[in-house]
Scaffold this active site. Structure first.
Site, PDB file in Angstrom:
ATOM      1  N   ASN A  33     -17.445   7.485  13.044  1.00 53.77           N
ATOM      2  CA  ASN A  33     -18.541   6.665  13.605  1.00 53.77           C
ATOM      3  C   ASN A  33     -18.278   6.284  15.066  1.00 53.77           C
ATOM      4  OD1 ASN A  33     -16.613   4.669  13.468  1.00 53.77           O
ATOM      5  ND2 ASN A  33     -17.875   3.193  12.347  1.00 53.77           N
ATOM      6  N   GLY A  37     -12.848   6.063  18.155  1.00 50.35           N
ATOM      7  CA  GLY A  37     -12.561   7.458  18.539  1.00 50.35           C
ATOM      8  C   GLY A  37     -13.619   7.994  19.489  1.00 50.35           C
ATOM      9  N   LEU A  79      -8.673   9.039   7.222  1.00 51.20           N
ATOM     10  CA  LEU A  79      -7.925   8.318   8.270  1.00 51.20           C
ATOM     11  C   LEU A  79      -8.788   7.268   8.956  1.00 51.20           C
ATOM     12  CD1 LEU A  79      -6.138  11.331  10.067  1.00 51.20           C
ATOM     13  CD2 LEU A  79      -5.242   9.909   8.217  1.00 51.20           C
ATOM     14  N   ASN A 105     -16.061   6.130  -0.787  1.00 47.46           N
ATOM     15  CA  ASN A 105     -16.945   7.254  -0.433  1.00 47.46           C
ATOM     16  C   ASN A 105     -16.140   8.525  -0.163  1.00 47.46           C
ATOM     17  OD1 ASN A 105     -19.421   6.020  -0.738  1.00 47.46           O
ATOM     18  ND2 ASN A 105     -19.482   5.252   1.366  1.00 47.46           N
ATOM     19  N   LYS A 111     -13.756  14.042  -5.175  1.00 50.84           N
ATOM     20  CA  LYS A 111     -14.086  14.265  -6.594  1.00 50.84           C
ATOM     21  C   LYS A 111     -15.163  15.350  -6.719  1.00 50.84           C
ATOM     22  CE  LYS A 111     -15.365  11.443 -10.594  1.00 50.84           C
ATOM     23  NZ  LYS A 111     -16.811  11.330 -10.783  1.00 50.84           N
ATOM     24  N   TYR A 151      -6.540  -5.607   7.740  1.00 52.96           N
ATOM     25  CA  TYR A 151      -5.919  -4.277   7.775  1.00 52.96           C
ATOM     26  C   TYR A 151      -4.930  -4.120   6.618  1.00 52.96           C
ATOM     27  CZ  TYR A 151      -3.810  -0.090   9.885  1.00 52.96           C
ATOM     28  OH  TYR A 151      -3.365   1.185  10.136  1.00 52.96           O
ATOM     29  N   LYS A 155      -5.795  -1.840   3.424  1.00 55.32           N
ATOM     30  CA  LYS A 155      -5.043  -0.629   3.081  1.00 55.32           C
ATOM     31  C   LYS A 155      -4.442  -0.742   1.680  1.00 55.32           C
ATOM     32  CE  LYS A 155      -5.378   1.873   6.908  1.00 55.32           C
ATOM     33  NZ  LYS A 155      -5.991   3.214   6.940  1.00 55.32           N
ATOM     34  N   TYR A 165      -8.536   6.355  -8.915  1.00 53.13           N
ATOM     35  CA  TYR A 165      -9.265   7.634  -8.972  1.00 53.13           C
ATOM     36  C   TYR A 165      -8.332   8.745  -9.463  1.00 53.13           C
ATOM     37  CZ  TYR A 165     -13.952   6.785  -7.140  1.00 53.13           C
ATOM     38  OH  TYR A 165     -15.257   6.399  -7.008  1.00 53.13           O
ATOM     39  N   ARG A 192      -1.926  -1.774  21.615  1.00 51.79           N
ATOM     40  CA  ARG A 192      -0.614  -1.631  20.966  1.00 51.79           C
ATOM     41  C   ARG A 192       0.488  -1.563  22.023  1.00 51.79           C
ATOM     42  NH1 ARG A 192      -2.233   2.663  16.283  1.00 51.79           N
ATOM     43  NH2 ARG A 192      -3.864   3.156  17.776  1.00 51.79           N
TER      44      ARG A 192
END
Ligand code: UDP
Length: 318
Positions: A33, A37, A79, A105, A111, A151, A155, A165, A192
């Protein structure tokens, strides 16, 4: 031709993984999205190699029309998420959603296509660890509702969901916990420590050390990290396994500042700033398991990796 779906593939680490997959003959559908990135990171790849889908994975991906043309997928690598503390604070709700709804999703895609699923997790699941180095069997020490929880807990939830799953639907799952990855394509405003220090060194500014600088981190160059991901994608018989992927060479942030100044060729100047809330005191991966099952361990020294990172930041300036 093998096909992979990479969520977050336009980001820093994701785009290096896409490069590696393409180099190894994969066709890659990237779902991103563009929150952190950019398609610029994949500008070298044409439509024969990479399908670029601007899409938020928290929305149902069966609604992405071009993905309907893909009828066979070997691996889904999830990721997508902000990864810098500065970005995930700014995008706290989005970070919670992409690691929960987004992970489900992505799992549904795996799957549907009977594909292998690689979950990009993090050393942050260990929180402020009370043992060092951290093996995969360590459950962690996490503040469940602090400023980093969007975060860390996002995670951790993602790991729980992916493992369910795997148990209920037999998804061929590998969970990878990444430790402080760095290298070219990190954004200078990422926040960072690596881009901050490199940028500051290049600008002749003092390096901003948070707290007393005695907290430790273990820095893994991106080509090593991506090699670890690739090995986890291609190895068979690892379903349900969790791996630390990081460089076990641990350093204090003050020591790291010294190396940055040395590689940048500048005198060491530091400026101390308050330590952010819940900043872990230490972090170092035990990579015994990755060595044994993936035949993987890091090859690039901090000096060499920083040299390449400096070169990238210098070239982005020109
Ligand atoms: N840090 C620092 N100066 C900076 C940015 C970060 O001293 O300009 C410290 C931060 O407090 C942490 C470590 O460097 O202890 C690594 O921070 P980063 O944001 O890179 O990643 P983290 O490991 O905290 O997710």
């Amino acid at each position: 031709m093998k096909t992979a779906i990479v969520t977050g593939g336009a980001g820093f680490m994701g785009s290096h993984l896409v490069d590696k997959l393409v180099h190894n003959g994969f066709f890659v559908a990237v779902i991103d999205n563009l929150a952190t990135g950019t398609w610029d990171n994949l500008k070298d790849h044409g439509p024969q190699q990479v399908l670029k889908l601007t899409w938020d994975i928290t929305e149902d991906p069966s609604d992405i029309p071009p993905l309907n043309q893909v009828n066979q997928v070997d691996a889904v690598i999830h990721l997508a998420s902000a990864a810098s503390p500065v970005h995930y604070r700014r995008l706290a709700l989005e970070t919670l959603r992409v690691n929960s709804l987004g992970t489900e999703n992505a799992l549904k895609l795996a799957k549907k296509f009977h594909a292998r699923f690689i979950l990009g997790s993090t050393s942050e699941v260990y929180g402020d660890p009370q043992i060092s180095p951290q093996p995969e069997s360590y459950w962690g020490h996490v503040n469940p509702n602090g400023e980093r929880a969007c975060y860390d807990e996002g995670k951790r939830f993602g790991e729980a969901l992916a493992m369910e799953y795997h148990r209920q639907f037999g998804i061929d799952l590998r969970i990878l916990r990444f430790f402080n990855c760095y290298g070219p394509r990190m954004q200078s405003e990422d926040g960072r420590v690596v881009p901050n220090f490199v940028r500051q060194a290049l600008d002749g500014k003092p390096l901003t050390v948070y707290g007393d600088g005695r907290q430790t981190r273990s820095f893994c160059y991106v080509s090593d990290e991506v090699e670890g991901i690739y090995q986890a994608i291609v190895h068979d018989n690892l379903s349900g396994e969790v791996f630390n992927i990081g460089n076990p060479e641990e350093r204090t942030i003050l020591d790291f500042a010294k190396v940055v100044a040395q590689i940048g060729g500048v005198p060491l100047k530091t400026e101390f700033r308050p330590l952010p809330a819940d900043d872990p005191t230490n972090r170092c991966p035990d990579i015994t398991k990755a060595r044994k099952y993936l035949g993987w361990y890091p090859q690039v020294s901090l000096e060499e990796g920083l040299d390449k990172t400096f070169a990238y930041f210098r070239q982005s300036d020109s």
